[in-house]
Write a protein that holds these residues in place. Structure first.
Motif, PDB file in Angstrom:
ATOM      1  N   LEU A 257      -5.246   6.469  -0.992  1.00 50.83           N
ATOM      2  CA  LEU A 257      -4.833   5.187  -0.506  1.00 50.83           C
ATOM      3  C   LEU A 257      -4.860   4.235  -1.670  1.00 50.83           C
ATOM      4  CD1 LEU A 257      -3.903   2.976   1.745  1.00 50.83           C
ATOM      5  CD2 LEU A 257      -6.390   2.588   1.878  1.00 50.83           C
ATOM      6  N   ALA A 258      -3.704   3.665  -2.224  1.00 48.07           N
ATOM      7  CA  ALA A 258      -3.472   2.883  -3.161  1.00 48.07           C
ATOM      8  C   ALA A 258      -2.893   1.691  -2.771  1.00 48.07           C
ATOM      9  CB  ALA A 258      -2.852   3.611  -4.483  1.00 48.07           C
ATOM     10  N   LYS A 259      -3.259   0.400  -3.679  1.00 51.99           N
ATOM     11  CA  LYS A 259      -2.689  -0.843  -3.351  1.00 51.99           C
ATOM     12  C   LYS A 259      -2.188  -1.174  -4.669  1.00 51.99           C
ATOM     13  CE  LYS A 259      -4.044  -5.156  -1.705  1.00 51.99           C
ATOM     14  NZ  LYS A 259      -5.027  -6.239  -1.091  1.00 51.99           N
ATOM     15  N   LYS A 260      -0.713  -1.884  -4.763  1.00 52.94           N
ATOM     16  CA  LYS A 260      -0.005  -2.339  -5.850  1.00 52.94           C
ATOM     17  C   LYS A 260      -0.730  -3.756  -6.203  1.00 52.94           C
ATOM     18  CE  LYS A 260       2.964  -2.788  -8.807  1.00 52.94           C
ATOM     19  NZ  LYS A 260       3.295  -2.018  -9.914  1.00 52.94           N
ATOM     20  N   ARG A 261      -1.106  -3.923  -7.540  1.00 51.45           N
ATOM     21  CA  ARG A 261      -1.637  -5.022  -8.024  1.00 51.45           C
ATOM     22  C   ARG A 261      -0.587  -5.703  -8.957  1.00 51.45           C
ATOM     23  NH1 ARG A 261      -5.684  -7.004  -4.976  1.00 51.45           N
ATOM     24  NH2 ARG A 261      -7.504  -5.414  -4.479  1.00 51.45           N
TER      25      ARG A 261
ATOM     26  N   TYR B 184       0.792  -1.278  -0.101  1.00 49.92           N
ATOM     27  CA  TYR B 184      -0.190   0.105   0.065  1.00 49.92           C
ATOM     28  C   TYR B 184       0.933   1.229   0.017  1.00 49.92           C
ATOM     29  CZ  TYR B 184      -4.227  -2.682   1.031  1.00 49.92           C
ATOM     30  OH  TYR B 184      -5.287  -3.614   1.133  1.00 49.92           O
ATOM     31  N   VAL B 185       0.342   2.378  -0.533  1.00 48.30           N
ATOM     32  CA  VAL B 185       0.930   3.712  -0.552  1.00 48.30           C
ATOM     33  C   VAL B 185       0.086   4.867  -0.231  1.00 48.30           C
ATOM     34  CG1 VAL B 185       0.679   3.778  -3.036  1.00 48.30           C
ATOM     35  CG2 VAL B 185       2.426   5.045  -1.804  1.00 48.30           C
ATOM     36  N   ILE B 186       0.278   5.684   0.832  1.00 48.72           N
ATOM     37  CA  ILE B 186      -0.545   6.634   1.236  1.00 48.72           C
ATOM     38  C   ILE B 186       0.038   7.926   0.683  1.00 48.72           C
ATOM     39  CG2 ILE B 186      -1.641   7.657   3.163  1.00 48.72           C
ATOM     40  CD1 ILE B 186      -1.305   5.305   4.643  1.00 48.72           C
ATOM     41  N   ILE B 187      -0.717   8.851   0.041  1.00 49.67           N
ATOM     42  CA  ILE B 187      -0.134  10.016  -0.707  1.00 49.67           C
ATOM     43  C   ILE B 187      -1.291  11.337  -0.228  1.00 49.67           C
ATOM     44  CG2 ILE B 187       0.422  11.192  -2.679  1.00 49.67           C
ATOM     45  CD1 ILE B 187       1.291   8.818  -4.045  1.00 49.67           C
TER      46      ILE B 187
END
Length: 285
Positions: free
Chosen positions: A247-251, A158-161
């Motif tokens: 909030l994004a998730k690597k797929r 996950y990455v929070i920006i």
């Protein structure tokens, strides 16, 4: 796609106190990031930038947090959150009363790495979560930072920006002659749509986005009714918020081999074809 590279690097903030409403911004971003961090599991979590290092993520299930900062004296010589540089008491890290909770981010040399965000000293697929608190707003080339994050993050990480919204009062005030020496005038103010587009090109899935802070950010909030106004604008005009948090998730799509069908029957027989060809030749003769 229009390049995000800037020939002259913008001024970089040392902490949230560099902004007029920095304590309020930090508290709003911290509340959303803490909620997002509770969903991230793994072993290692990296905070990129001096602003990210000031975000308290004690509720995160990941216990090993790494502060990746560009200044070597950030971990040892910076003033305490409850004191100014002159040593006089100041507001707490969030800028408002937290009901007796005095927990603050503990920045020490043991969990601090000094370096640039576009050149991370981590192995590939080694970090489970990233926090970029307005880091892209003060980056010379945000594409390089996101490519490094994509290289280092684990599968399904996950990455929070968080970032400043140009479609807000703060985005308009950036181009007005208001406090010209303030570092907010150097911020890049990327739209959330542009950030999400970059993330999706790198294979990230946008999980959630929240809008916070409805003000110019160039002045401190002193009006008592500001909280009610914030709630009203968040409900009816969320697109004009001064700050957004993504909030994004690597797929990663696994590659599976295509299995052949069982008991395949050949559609072409070489022996039968040769017999038919020889028979036709004798008939033509």
């Amino acid at each position: 796609m229009r390049s995000a590279f800037k020939a002259k690097p913008p001024r970089y903030p040392t902490n949230w106190n560099d902004f007029p409403a920095g304590e309020h911004i930090r508290h709003a971003v911290n509340a959303v990031c803490s909620d997002y961090a509770e969903r991230i599991f793994g072993y290692h979590f990296a905070k990129l930038g001096s602003l990210s290092a000031d975000i308290n993520l004690d509720t995160s299930p990941i216990r090993h947090h790494i502060n990746h900062v560009p200044f070597s004296d950030l971990a040892s010589e910076r003033p305490h959150h409850n004191e100014t540089k002159e040593g006089f008491p100041n507001h707490n890290a969030s800028g408002i009363s937290l009901g007796g909770d005095k927990r603050e981010p503990k920045i020490s040399r043991e969990n601090t790495v000094v370096g640039q965000s576009h050149c991370l000293p981590f192995a590939e697929n080694s970090i489970d979560g990233f926090l970029l608190a307005n880091e892209l707003d003060f980056a010379q080339d945000p594409h390089e930072i996101l490519r490094e994050v994509d290289r280092v993050i684990t599968q399904n990480g996950y990455v929070i920006i968080s970032g400043f919204n140009p479609l807000s009062l703060a985005g308009i005030a950036k181009f007005l002659p208001v406090k010209r020496g303030n570092i907010l005038h150097d911020a890049r103010f990327f739209t959330s749509y542009r950030i999400k587009d970059w993330l999706q090109l790198l294979g990230f899935e946008i999980v959630e986005q929240r809008q916070v802070m409805f003000s110019t950010l160039f002045f401190q909030q002193k009006w008592k009714g500001a909280v009610k106004l914030q709630d009203y604008l968040a409900s009816y005009l969320p697109w004009c918020s001064a700050v957004y948090v993504i909030l994004a998730k690597k797929r990663v799509i696994p590659m599976t081999a295509i299995k052949p069908k069982r008991n395949l029957k050949p559609r072409f027989s070489a022996v039968g074809a040769s017999v038919r060809t020889s028979t036709m030749n004798r008939t033509l003769r």
